[in-house]
Design a protein around this motif. Structure first.
Motif, PDB file in Angstrom:
ATOM      1  N   GLU A 190      86.570   1.275 -48.614  1.00  0.00           N
ATOM      2  CA  GLU A 190      85.880   2.278 -49.417  1.00  0.00           C
ATOM      3  C   GLU A 190      86.576   2.494 -50.744  1.00  0.00           C
ATOM      4  O   GLU A 190      85.941   2.787 -51.752  1.00  0.00           O
ATOM      5  CB  GLU A 190      85.846   3.612 -48.659  1.00  0.00           C
ATOM      6  N   ARG A 191      87.881   2.365 -50.748  1.00  0.00           N
ATOM      7  CA  ARG A 191      88.608   2.639 -51.982  1.00  0.00           C
ATOM      8  C   ARG A 191      88.309   1.611 -53.054  1.00  0.00           C
ATOM      9  O   ARG A 191      88.394   1.897 -54.236  1.00  0.00           O
ATOM     10  CB  ARG A 191      90.114   2.608 -51.712  1.00  0.00           C
ATOM     11  N   VAL A 192      88.025   0.394 -52.632  1.00  0.00           N
ATOM     12  CA  VAL A 192      87.847  -0.662 -53.635  1.00  0.00           C
ATOM     13  C   VAL A 192      86.398  -1.093 -53.776  1.00  0.00           C
ATOM     14  O   VAL A 192      86.118  -2.065 -54.473  1.00  0.00           O
ATOM     15  CB  VAL A 192      88.717  -1.891 -53.304  1.00  0.00           C
ATOM     16  N   MET A 193      85.467  -0.416 -53.121  1.00  0.00           N
ATOM     17  CA  MET A 193      84.096  -0.903 -53.193  1.00  0.00           C
ATOM     18  C   MET A 193      83.472  -0.567 -54.549  1.00  0.00           C
ATOM     19  O   MET A 193      83.889   0.377 -55.232  1.00  0.00           O
ATOM     20  CB  MET A 193      83.267  -0.285 -52.073  1.00  0.00           C
ATOM     21  N   ASP A 194      82.450  -1.325 -54.883  1.00  0.00           N
ATOM     22  CA  ASP A 194      81.731  -1.074 -56.121  1.00  0.00           C
ATOM     23  C   ASP A 194      80.694   0.011 -55.933  1.00  0.00           C
ATOM     24  O   ASP A 194      80.504   0.855 -56.798  1.00  0.00           O
ATOM     25  CB  ASP A 194      81.010  -2.352 -56.580  1.00  0.00           C
ATOM     26  N   GLY A 195      79.989  -0.033 -54.831  1.00  0.00           N
ATOM     27  CA  GLY A 195      78.926   0.940 -54.623  1.00  0.00           C
ATOM     28  C   GLY A 195      78.629   1.093 -53.152  1.00  0.00           C
ATOM     29  O   GLY A 195      79.064   0.304 -52.322  1.00  0.00           O
ATOM     30  N   LEU A 196      77.893   2.134 -52.843  1.00  0.00           N
ATOM     31  CA  LEU A 196      77.606   2.455 -51.447  1.00  0.00           C
ATOM     32  C   LEU A 196      76.121   2.699 -51.297  1.00  0.00           C
ATOM     33  O   LEU A 196      75.509   3.386 -52.118  1.00  0.00           O
ATOM     34  CB  LEU A 196      78.386   3.712 -51.058  1.00  0.00           C
ATOM     35  N   LEU A 197      75.546   2.136 -50.241  1.00  0.00           N
ATOM     36  CA  LEU A 197      74.143   2.422 -49.928  1.00  0.00           C
ATOM     37  C   LEU A 197      74.114   3.057 -48.560  1.00  0.00           C
ATOM     38  O   LEU A 197      74.694   2.539 -47.615  1.00  0.00           O
ATOM     39  CB  LEU A 197      73.335   1.110 -49.921  1.00  0.00           C
ATOM     40  N   MET A 198      73.438   4.195 -48.457  1.00  0.00           N
ATOM     41  CA  MET A 198      73.429   4.893 -47.188  1.00  0.00           C
ATOM     42  C   MET A 198      72.005   5.072 -46.741  1.00  0.00           C
ATOM     43  O   MET A 198      71.189   5.639 -47.475  1.00  0.00           O
ATOM     44  CB  MET A 198      74.124   6.233 -47.359  1.00  0.00           C
ATOM     45  N   ILE A 199      71.705   4.567 -45.566  1.00  0.00           N
ATOM     46  CA  ILE A 199      70.331   4.660 -45.038  1.00  0.00           C
ATOM     47  C   ILE A 199      70.378   5.458 -43.750  1.00  0.00           C
ATOM     48  O   ILE A 199      71.128   5.131 -42.838  1.00  0.00           O
ATOM     49  CB  ILE A 199      69.756   3.256 -44.744  1.00  0.00           C
ATOM     50  N   ALA A 200      69.573   6.516 -43.689  1.00  0.00           N
ATOM     51  CA  ALA A 200      69.453   7.288 -42.453  1.00  0.00           C
ATOM     52  C   ALA A 200      68.117   6.936 -41.825  1.00  0.00           C
ATOM     53  O   ALA A 200      67.076   7.054 -42.448  1.00  0.00           O
ATOM     54  CB  ALA A 200      69.527   8.785 -42.749  1.00  0.00           C
ATOM     55  N   MET A 201      68.194   6.508 -40.569  1.00  0.00           N
ATOM     56  CA  MET A 201      67.002   5.984 -39.908  1.00  0.00           C
ATOM     57  C   MET A 201      67.001   6.456 -38.471  1.00  0.00           C
ATOM     58  O   MET A 201      68.041   6.794 -37.930  1.00  0.00           O
ATOM     59  CB  MET A 201      67.109   4.462 -39.918  1.00  0.00           C
ATOM     60  N   ASN A 202      65.831   6.446 -37.860  1.00  0.00           N
ATOM     61  CA  ASN A 202      65.827   6.711 -36.430  1.00  0.00           C
ATOM     62  C   ASN A 202      65.376   5.452 -35.698  1.00  0.00           C
ATOM     63  O   ASN A 202      65.029   4.451 -36.306  1.00  0.00           O
ATOM     64  CB  ASN A 202      64.944   7.920 -36.092  1.00  0.00           C
ATOM     65  N   LYS A 203      65.362   5.550 -34.381  1.00  0.00           N
ATOM     66  CA  LYS A 203      65.129   4.311 -33.658  1.00  0.00           C
ATOM     67  C   LYS A 203      63.685   3.843 -33.749  1.00  0.00           C
ATOM     68  O   LYS A 203      63.354   2.725 -33.389  1.00  0.00           O
ATOM     69  CB  LYS A 203      65.558   4.464 -32.199  1.00  0.00           C
ATOM     70  N   HIS A 204      62.781   4.704 -34.239  1.00  0.00           N
ATOM     71  CA  HIS A 204      61.395   4.275 -34.431  1.00  0.00           C
ATOM     72  C   HIS A 204      61.198   3.592 -35.766  1.00  0.00           C
ATOM     73  O   HIS A 204      60.063   3.426 -36.213  1.00  0.00           O
ATOM     74  CB  HIS A 204      60.462   5.493 -34.359  1.00  0.00           C
ATOM     75  N   ARG A 205      62.316   3.218 -36.396  1.00  0.00           N
ATOM     76  CA  ARG A 205      62.310   2.515 -37.668  1.00  0.00           C
ATOM     77  C   ARG A 205      61.700   3.349 -38.792  1.00  0.00           C
ATOM     78  O   ARG A 205      61.045   2.808 -39.681  1.00  0.00           O
ATOM     79  CB  ARG A 205      61.586   1.172 -37.548  1.00  0.00           C
TER      80      ARG A 205
END
Lengths: 404, 296
Positions: A190-205
């Motif tokens: 995390e300290r050296v990453m360029d960017g972060l993508l965060m996806i919140a999903m449930n099991k029904h896609r």
């Protein structure tokens, strides 16, 4: 595009003795969530709905970089994200939390404490929060006309919350302008990453929330690919949560022990434990053949003790010592081993008829065999204790020629 | 798949254990859960807790007793700084008027803007402009050597670099070891005769760098020379680094003499061989022997 998704370390979900207390381990990241409830007056514009309040706390226990009492950027971001993920997705039926419309509703409070920070706090926090909410039981409420009675846990069994679906966050970190992708980054990454993508999903896609931070430009297919990976991960984690809930329910029903203390593994020897390491095996055959070819032919004779005289034994024919012990003098030195359990004999070379045996165990200075033995022999000791202390013995005592 | 070379067991020289190791008999080592005493007359200090009227240890370490106070000093712990300790740390954050420095302790240490020497060595009040140009002096990721000025109430250390020997570190190698292995001495800056210099930070961070040339170091240490380091210097530093790892793996107390002896006893081996377990053992055995001879 290089794609190197990395799987998490061991993920573990366990529950405490209270309803609504949940511990989540994602690798080394450790989070605890505690759900509690309280009766309050609802909001004026929403008199029928209960309230959910999220609170994440980062204490110095988790990482030396966190200061107590300081509202850091990371904290605000995590709080906001958790609220969006769980409240805006309407995963909890807030209308079922209403007791008396306009007067009394339940406020569910989720406190998330970070115990150890090894990256990917968002994922762990979302798993802990939703697992805690699934585990939580609120007190039963009875309404008779105008009277409202809240029953304690002893009077009536508490009721679980009504949860429609379980949204779970999955984080992806990008390196080198999107060339490399890592799922579930750890703290160093995390300290050296360029960017972060965060996806919140449930099991029904169904995607509940998606957020990109760090300012990197993502291509459409990158995002789609991430969402596919996320759906796989989310179904796995949902499985895990459901299994953990099942186990806990079973343990409570059968009267078995449950709670945090029980979920700790007991009686595990960890001293001298090392990780599995791989061995270079590519040229093993050649090396083995070489060693076999270079080795000497094993001795044909089978050593068996020869009884030269009553009370003495002789093993071996005086071969060179192959233990690799250092010999300071090489002429005709003998070595005497100190710690021995077998019968040893140490015979000096006798010109004459008489052999003098100096046995370290015996209390006599000289043990003299009156029969004639002319071979020189070195006894070898057993290496049971692993430490062979060898001492050079000078030939101080010359053999005495005694006529027989 | 990671490849590792498996080394077959070889015969090792047997070296008699030094008699000073038996001095451990005087120390009382405990592990968590060990009962220290059942006497209720003692006050409990750090590392202990009361378990049904019995004073029990909660950490693994040695028991220290001062009159009525019993505490357990852990063998492996984060760095607990005292005033006057020399530390080597890495800047993690640049905040308003201060820097946050990671020093292997429970909280990141604090380096206030007022505790550094401004380049040029001027003595003046820190202005708002200084605040804005903090990042020009020290950025995230820089290594510094500093001294502990004071300890905050929550345990965080306050550092200062108000001396010519402290400041930003230039080219060199950092070795991270346990703080318990560093011996407390009068000075932690040493110029080793083998051609390198070493800073033994009390927090377990050891900095190896090529010995400074004829010229004196610039004031405040903010001038980092980027001249290429010669191959021989680099070899010396690599060897020292491997020796430090060997000493750290065998829990040998680190100070300039032990590091030097280890360096000398490692000379017959190739630098990369020092990392092999059996070579490590051999070198450390010889070092221990030499240290014992030197003492006795």
């Amino acid at each position: 595009m290089g794609d190197r998704p990395m799987t998490t370390g061991a993920s573990k979900i366990s529950f405490g003795t209270d309803y609504g207390c949940c511990f989540v381990d994602l690798g080394k990241t450790r989070i605890m969530a505690q759900v509690s409830c309280e009766l309050i007056t609802p909001k004026e514009n929403r008199p029928n709905e209960g309230l959910i309040f999220f609170n994440i706390e980062l204490s110095p226990m988790a990482s030396p970089a966190f200061e107590m009492g300081r509202q850091s950027e990371l904290l605000v971001k995590l709080n906001r994200q958790l609220e969006r993920c769980l409240r805006n997705s309407k995963c909890i039926d807030t209308e079922s939390l209403c007791v008396v419309s306009g007067e009394k509703v339940w406020q569910i409070r989720v406190d998330v404490h970070l115990l150890n920070h090894d990256g990917n706090l968002m994922d762990a926090a979302s798993i802990a929060a939703i697992a805690g909410l699934c585990h939580f039981r609120r007190p039963d409420v009875g309404i008779q006309g105008e009277e409202v009675t809240v029953y304690s846990t002893e009077e009536r069994d508490p009721i679980p919350l009504s949860i429609y679906h379980m949204p779970i966050c999955v984080s992806f970190s990008f390196f080198q302008q999107g060339t490399y992708l890592l799922v579930d980054p750890c703290e160093r990454e995390e300290r050296v990453m360029d960017g972060l993508l965060m996806i919140a999903m449930n099991k029904h896609r169904e995607i509940c929330s998606i957020q990109s931070s760090g300012g990197i430009m993502l291509l459409k297919d990158q995002v789609l690919r991430c969402s596919k990976i996320a759906s796989v991960k989310v179904s796995e984690i949902t499985e895990l949560i459901n299994k953990a809930l099942e186990n806990d329910k079973k343990a409570r029903k059968t009267g078995g022990k449950f709670g945090f203390a029980e979920s700790l593994p007991q009686e595990r020897i960890t001293a001298l434990k090392t990780d599995v390491s791989h061995v270079e095996m590519s040229d093993v055959k050649e090396k083995a053949n070489e060693i076999v070819q270079r080795a000497e032919v094993p001795p044909q004779t089978v050593p068996c003790p020869v009884l030269t005289a009553p009370g003495t034994g002789q093993v071996g024919e005086g071969l060179e010592n192959s233990w690799g012990l250092e010999e300071e003098e090489e002429e005709e030195d003998e070595t005497v081993e100190l710690k021995m359990e077998l019968e040893e004999g140490h015979e000096e070379k006798g010109k004459g008829d008489v052999v003098v045996i100096s046995d370290s165990d015996s209390e006599e200075e000289d043990v003299v065999i009156l029969n004639q033995v002319t071979t020189k022999e070195k006894a070898s000791s057993s290496n049971q204790q692993g430490a062979v202390a060898s001492k050079q013995q000078q030939k101080k005592k010359k053999k005495k020629k005694r006529g027989q | 798949m990671a490849k590792y070379l498996m080394t077959l067991p070889t015969f090792r020289k047997q070296v008699s254990l030094s008699p000073s190791l038996s001095a451990l008999d005087g120390k009382d080592l405990v592990v968590p859960g060990d009962v220290i005493t059942s006497d209720t007359g003692f006050m409990r200090g750090h590392g202990t807790y009361m378990d049904e009227e019995k004073l029990t240890a909660s950490v693994a370490g040695e028991v220290e007793r001062v009159n009525k106070l019993v505490c357990v000093r852990p063998l492996r712990t984060r760095f607990n700084g005292e005033v006057g300790d020399v530390v080597v740390g890495r800047i993690t954050e640049v905040q308003q008027k201060r820097w946050k420095v990671e020093t292997n302790s429970r909280l990141d240490s604090v380096l206030l803007l007022s505790s550094v020497n401004l380049p040029g060595g001027e003595l003046r009040r820190r202005s708002a402009e200084d605040e804005l140009t903090m990042r020009d002096y020290l950025q995230e990721g820089d290594l510094i050597s500093a001294e502990v000025q004071s300890v905050f109430s929550d345990g965080a250390l306050s550092l200062h670099t108000r001396s010519l020997k402290y400041g930003k570190l230039g080219q060199g190698v950092l070795v991270q070891l346990s703080p318990s292995l560093i011996k407390r001495q009068k000075t932690h800056f040493h110029n080793l005769p083998c051609g390198a210099s070493i800073i033994l930070g009390n927090n377990g961070f050891v900095w190896l760098y090529p010995a400074p040339g004829q010229q004196d170091e610039e004031a405040g240490g903010y001038y980092t020379s980027l001249e290429p380091v010669s191959l021989s210097d680099r070899e010396v530093i690599s060897r020292l680094r491997n020796c430090l790892l060997a000493l750290g793996a065998h829990k040998v107390l680190l100070y300039d003499t032990s590091v030097l002896y280890c360096y000398e006893s490692s000379l017959p081996h190739q630098i990369k061989d020092i990392l092999k377990p059996e070579v490590m053992e051999e070198i450390v055995m010889v070092t221990r022997q030499k240290l014992v001879e030197q003492e006795g």
